[in-house]
Write an enzyme that holds these catalytic residues in place. Structure first.
Site, PDB file in Angstrom:
ATOM      1  N   HIS A  26       0.820  -1.371  -0.056  1.00 30.03           N
ATOM      2  CA  HIS A  26      -0.044  -0.077   0.161  1.00 30.03           C
ATOM      3  C   HIS A  26       0.853   1.392   0.196  1.00 30.03           C
ATOM      4  CE1 HIS A  26      -3.717  -2.399   0.476  1.00 30.03           C
ATOM      5  NE2 HIS A  26      -3.126  -2.949   1.738  1.00 30.03           N
ATOM      6  N   GLU A 128      -5.729 -12.882   5.728  1.00 36.20           N
ATOM      7  CA  GLU A 128      -6.560 -11.642   5.546  1.00 36.20           C
ATOM      8  C   GLU A 128      -7.811 -11.804   5.030  1.00 36.20           C
ATOM      9  OE1 GLU A 128      -3.982  -7.958   5.037  1.00 36.20           O
ATOM     10  OE2 GLU A 128      -3.295  -9.269   3.264  1.00 36.20           O
ATOM     11  N   ASP A 154      -8.240  -6.007   6.219  1.00 34.98           N
ATOM     12  CA  ASP A 154      -8.654  -7.177   4.944  1.00 34.98           C
ATOM     13  C   ASP A 154      -9.357  -8.043   5.683  1.00 34.98           C
ATOM     14  OD1 ASP A 154      -7.915  -6.048   2.532  1.00 34.98           O
ATOM     15  OD2 ASP A 154      -5.923  -6.329   3.274  1.00 34.98           O
TER      16      ASP A 154
END
Ligand code: 3PY
Ligand code: MG
Length: 230
Positions: A26, A128, A154
């Site tokens: 990210h 996740e 997530d």
């Protein structure tokens, strides 16, 4: 770390963390920026790890060749996926990663000692998705897995509860993952994304062994918005 700057790495490295993960999933950090970020972290004796975007063969070799001590890989859902990832990270004979001179082996000077290290770089699988709980026992039996790292955003999103960390079903899922890790003798960790010492202490007392505490950018905006609390 999500901010692509060696000065940030120098500050974080000298802050006394055992390890800092460079977030290539990210964050906005490119492969060519890793060597200087790692050098800066190492000024504070902090182990550099990388959270990869996906765990492809290319990503694994680029991060490890740059000198990462290990990889954290998002969205691991099956044992087969984890085995492929492990092979991507290891030199033959135990893996399939390309062998070459790089920063990791001091550009060839430490080739022989690195050939041993390259048999088992740290391998951390992120859990996740709620459906992964069905496959978790098989994942936890993969040889070479060093730790599990829970991605709370997530995981909660996969349950239709994005960011609702107080939800009972979410807490139950997280606790199930931690207990299964304990049963298999695998270290369990998670990301405490918003900086909050009481949550950190709670997670430590629950037995988590690999905790990422916040994110450089989040530390910065917390301090800007609410300086009294920092
Ligand atoms: C998540 O919460 O999903 C994360 O990946 C945190 O790093
Ligand atoms: Mg995630």
């Amino acid at each position: 770390m999500q901010l692509p700057d060696a000065s940030v790495a120098e500050i974080m490295g000298r802050a006394g963390y055992d390890w800092v993960a460079i977030d290539m999933e990210h964050g906005a950090i490119a492969h060519h920026q890793l060597p200087n970020i790692f050098r800066a972290l190492e000024l504070g004796s902090t182990l550099p790890l990388v959270r990869l975007a996906e765990g492809t063969a290319k990503e694994c070799k680029q991060a490890l060749d740059a000198g990462a001590g290990g990889v954290i890989v998002p969205m691991i859902e099956t044992a087969a996926q984890l085995i492929r990832l492990r092979d991507n990270c290891r030199w033959p004979p135990t893996g399939t990663r390309g062998v070459g001179f790089s920063r990791a082996n001091h550009f060839g000077e430490a080739f022989d000692s690195y050939a041993i290290e390259a048999q088992e770089p740290l391998l951390i699988a992120m859990i996740e998705h709620i459906r992964t709980l069905e496959e978790l026992d098989l994942i936890l039996q993969v040889r070479g897995l060093d730790a599990i790292f829970i991605g709370p955003y997530d995981l909660s999103a996969s349950m239709g509860l994005t960011g609702q960390f107080e939800a009972v079903e979410f807490s139950r899922a997280v606790e199930t993952i931690r207990l299964r890790c304990t049963e298999h003798g695998v270290a369990c960790g998670l990301h405490v994304v918003m900086p909050d010492i009481s949550i950190l202490q709670q997670r430590l007392s629950e037995g988590y062994l690999l905790i990422a505490y916040s994110i450089d950018a989040v530390f910065m905006h917390s301090a800007c918005k609410n300086p009294k609390q920092v």
